[in-house]
Design a protein around this motif. Structure first.
Motif, PDB file in Angstrom:
ATOM      1  N   ALA A 228     -26.492  30.706  71.850  1.00  0.00           N
ATOM      2  CA  ALA A 228     -25.957  30.382  73.068  1.00  0.00           C
ATOM      3  C   ALA A 228     -26.793  30.282  74.304  1.00  0.00           C
ATOM      4  O   ALA A 228     -26.725  29.381  74.906  1.00  0.00           O
ATOM      5  N   TRP A 229     -28.133  31.225  74.229  1.00  0.00           N
ATOM      6  CA  TRP A 229     -29.124  30.951  75.253  1.00  0.00           C
ATOM      7  C   TRP A 229     -29.626  29.518  75.149  1.00  0.00           C
ATOM      8  O   TRP A 229     -30.116  29.227  76.248  1.00  0.00           O
ATOM      9  N   ALA A 230     -29.860  29.038  73.977  1.00  0.00           N
ATOM     10  CA  ALA A 230     -30.571  27.833  73.659  1.00  0.00           C
ATOM     11  C   ALA A 230     -29.540  26.675  74.408  1.00  0.00           C
ATOM     12  O   ALA A 230     -30.067  25.620  74.899  1.00  0.00           O
ATOM     13  N   HIS A 231     -28.280  26.901  74.004  1.00  0.00           N
ATOM     14  CA  HIS A 231     -27.287  25.981  74.651  1.00  0.00           C
ATOM     15  C   HIS A 231     -27.455  25.871  76.161  1.00  0.00           C
ATOM     16  O   HIS A 231     -27.218  24.751  76.650  1.00  0.00           O
ATOM     17  N   ARG A 232     -27.456  26.927  76.724  1.00  0.00           N
ATOM     18  CA  ARG A 232     -27.422  26.982  78.258  1.00  0.00           C
ATOM     19  C   ARG A 232     -28.744  26.268  78.573  1.00  0.00           C
ATOM     20  O   ARG A 232     -28.672  25.555  79.590  1.00  0.00           O
ATOM     21  N   MET A 233     -29.841  26.286  78.031  1.00  0.00           N
ATOM     22  CA  MET A 233     -31.166  25.592  78.198  1.00  0.00           C
ATOM     23  C   MET A 233     -30.978  24.165  78.219  1.00  0.00           C
ATOM     24  O   MET A 233     -31.516  23.464  79.005  1.00  0.00           O
ATOM     25  N   TYR A 234     -29.992  23.859  77.302  1.00  0.00           N
ATOM     26  CA  TYR A 234     -29.864  22.066  77.004  1.00  0.00           C
ATOM     27  C   TYR A 234     -28.783  21.924  78.049  1.00  0.00           C
ATOM     28  O   TYR A 234     -28.562  20.765  77.610  1.00  0.00           O
ATOM     29  N   GLY A 235     -28.443  22.519  79.003  1.00  0.00           N
ATOM     30  CA  GLY A 235     -27.513  22.138  79.964  1.00  0.00           C
ATOM     31  C   GLY A 235     -26.042  22.532  79.709  1.00  0.00           C
ATOM     32  O   GLY A 235     -25.212  21.833  80.028  1.00  0.00           O
ATOM     33  N   GLY A 236     -25.907  23.691  79.276  1.00  0.00           N
ATOM     34  CA  GLY A 236     -24.598  24.118  78.822  1.00  0.00           C
ATOM     35  C   GLY A 236     -23.716  23.377  77.733  1.00  0.00           C
ATOM     36  O   GLY A 236     -22.455  22.930  78.214  1.00  0.00           O
ATOM     37  N   LEU A 237     -24.365  22.953  76.857  1.00  0.00           N
ATOM     38  CA  LEU A 237     -23.641  22.340  75.703  1.00  0.00           C
ATOM     39  C   LEU A 237     -22.676  23.131  74.948  1.00  0.00           C
ATOM     40  O   LEU A 237     -21.944  22.851  74.196  1.00  0.00           O
ATOM     41  N   GLY A 238     -22.900  24.481  75.031  1.00  0.00           N
ATOM     42  CA  GLY A 238     -22.015  25.341  74.309  1.00  0.00           C
ATOM     43  C   GLY A 238     -20.685  25.788  74.781  1.00  0.00           C
ATOM     44  O   GLY A 238     -20.467  26.790  75.531  1.00  0.00           O
ATOM     45  N   LEU A 239     -19.712  24.800  74.478  1.00  0.00           N
ATOM     46  CA  LEU A 239     -18.520  25.240  75.196  1.00  0.00           C
ATOM     47  C   LEU A 239     -17.927  26.384  74.085  1.00  0.00           C
ATOM     48  O   LEU A 239     -18.358  26.606  73.237  1.00  0.00           O
ATOM     49  N   PRO A 240     -16.759  27.061  74.969  1.00  0.00           N
ATOM     50  CA  PRO A 240     -16.227  28.042  74.092  1.00  0.00           C
ATOM     51  C   PRO A 240     -16.179  27.793  72.525  1.00  0.00           C
ATOM     52  O   PRO A 240     -16.143  28.690  71.843  1.00  0.00           O
ATOM     53  N   THR A 241     -15.587  26.718  72.222  1.00  0.00           N
ATOM     54  CA  THR A 241     -15.029  26.463  70.758  1.00  0.00           C
ATOM     55  C   THR A 241     -16.242  25.805  69.767  1.00  0.00           C
ATOM     56  O   THR A 241     -16.297  25.624  68.911  1.00  0.00           O
ATOM     57  N   THR A 242     -17.613  25.677  70.599  1.00  0.00           N
ATOM     58  CA  THR A 242     -18.643  25.150  69.934  1.00  0.00           C
ATOM     59  C   THR A 242     -18.867  25.843  68.587  1.00  0.00           C
ATOM     60  O   THR A 242     -19.345  25.489  67.620  1.00  0.00           O
ATOM     61  N   ALA A 243     -19.146  27.148  68.821  1.00  0.00           N
ATOM     62  CA  ALA A 243     -19.727  27.984  67.472  1.00  0.00           C
ATOM     63  C   ALA A 243     -18.812  27.972  66.282  1.00  0.00           C
ATOM     64  O   ALA A 243     -19.219  27.702  65.543  1.00  0.00           O
ATOM     65  N   LEU A 244     -17.375  27.940  66.663  1.00  0.00           N
ATOM     66  CA  LEU A 244     -16.466  27.637  65.580  1.00  0.00           C
ATOM     67  C   LEU A 244     -16.417  26.434  65.029  1.00  0.00           C
ATOM     68  O   LEU A 244     -16.205  26.518  63.845  1.00  0.00           O
ATOM     69  N   THR A 245     -16.523  25.523  65.655  1.00  0.00           N
ATOM     70  CA  THR A 245     -16.533  24.262  65.373  1.00  0.00           C
ATOM     71  C   THR A 245     -17.739  23.673  64.585  1.00  0.00           C
ATOM     72  O   THR A 245     -17.672  23.059  63.509  1.00  0.00           O
ATOM     73  N   ALA A 246     -18.914  24.474  64.863  1.00  0.00           N
ATOM     74  CA  ALA A 246     -20.251  24.140  64.411  1.00  0.00           C
ATOM     75  C   ALA A 246     -20.007  24.979  62.912  1.00  0.00           C
ATOM     76  O   ALA A 246     -20.273  24.526  61.838  1.00  0.00           O
ATOM     77  N   ASP A 247     -19.432  25.996  62.840  1.00  0.00           N
ATOM     78  CA  ASP A 247     -19.421  26.999  61.623  1.00  0.00           C
ATOM     79  C   ASP A 247     -18.329  25.962  60.514  1.00  0.00           C
ATOM     80  O   ASP A 247     -18.702  25.803  59.550  1.00  0.00           O
ATOM     81  N   LEU A 248     -17.322  25.480  61.088  1.00  0.00           N
ATOM     82  CA  LEU A 248     -16.410  24.780  60.238  1.00  0.00           C
ATOM     83  C   LEU A 248     -17.059  23.202  59.739  1.00  0.00           C
ATOM     84  O   LEU A 248     -17.055  23.026  58.655  1.00  0.00           O
TER      85      LEU A 248
END
Length: 287
Positions: A228-248
């Motif tokens: 999540a911290w790297a997402h924020r450094m890349y400009g907030g790419l981490g939406l709340p559903t990102t982790a779940l979507t990535a896992d799926l």
């Protein structure tokens, strides 16, 4: 002969269990996105590498090196490490912020590259569905200290458990930032030029053929798997559903790769290692 052994790890290791996963192609890309966030590591690559003009050649060379350290004999792994140490030992770069010169084989930079690589391999495989116990996770990091030694690091200075990796990331984060070079590298990683055979549709005016779409999918998944911290450094790419979507997504990709016959996705180094292990561990018939 003495050089014909099971290598640094062997078939009973966690390292073999993790690295037999074809999904690690996503992990390798994830590690590059992470590595780009370290300004000195990024400067070292930019000033000493032709990655923009030979992206796929560099990828193949890196993959071959990793496969050699994992599946080669001890002698092959040590020889590969010695070549890499000699190469890094000749390289210097300039800090774009201070103008100071630094060595590419600075232990802090080598440690950053090592940790981001092995953590990416492990976390991607685990999120893709590879069953690993907490003890196996720690065992993988401990085993990978042998790989760290090959590049010239003191193994005791390298995180050897999941808790130590997490502590390392917390300690190093103040040194990380999004620079122009990092942003340009991330864009390049997301849409690199394809090898000429795969880019033929583009030559015919079909700019987003199947190979390009496939690669974009892999790159998008690699980005989504970042912490999540790297997402924020890349400009907030981490939406709340990102982790779940990535896992799926990464689980679905692992299932798809699992349906491909192993002979098509196992490299020659892995095949040779399995044959060597079979021969060296065979039980002689009672006479």
């Amino acid at each position: 002969m003495d050089s014909d052994d099971l290598g640094l790890f062997g078939p009973g290791s966690v390292t073999w269990k993790v690295h037999e996963e074809p999904i690690l192609i996503v992990a390798g890309l994830r590690s590059l996105y992470l590595q780009a966030l370290h300004p000195l590591a990024m400067a070292g690559v930019a000033q000493n590498s032709n990655y923009r003009t030979d992206a796929w050649g560099r990828l193949v060379r890196t993959a071959t090196y990793v496969a050699t350290t994992v599946y080669g004999t001890t002698a092959e792994a040590e020889a590969a490490g010695a070549r890499l140490r000699r190469l890094h030992g000749r390289m210097r770069a300039t800090d774009p912020l201070t103008g100071d010169e630094f060595r590419i084989d600075d232990p802090d930079l080598l440690r950053w590259v090592h940790v981001t690589e092995v953590e990416s391999f492990l976390s991607t495989a685990r999120r893709a569905g590879l069953p690993l116990t907490d003890d196996e996770v720690d065992g993988y990091y401990t085993e990978q200290r042998r790989s760290a030694a090959l590049v010239g690091l003191d193994p005791t200075s390298v995180p050897g458990t999941a808790a130590e990796v997490a502590a390392y990331y917390r300690a190093v984060r103040p040194e990380l930032r999004m620079t122009r070079e990092a942003a340009e590298t991330a864009l390049f990683l997301t849409a690199p030029p394809l090898p000429w055979k795969l880019s033929l549709p583009a030559r015919l005016g079909l700019t987003l053929g199947p190979p390009r779409w496939a690669y974009l999918g892999i790159a998008g998944t690699a980005l989504a798997l970042l912490p999540a911290w790297a997402h924020r450094m890349y400009g907030g790419l981490g939406l709340p559903t990102t982790a779940l979507t990535a896992d799926l997504t990464v689980r679905a990709l692992r299932l798809a790769l699992g349906a491909v016959p192993r002979r098509y996705i196992e490299g020659p180094l892995l095949q040779a290692a399995k044959q060597r292990a079979e021969r060296l561990t065979a039980t002689p018939l009672a006479g």
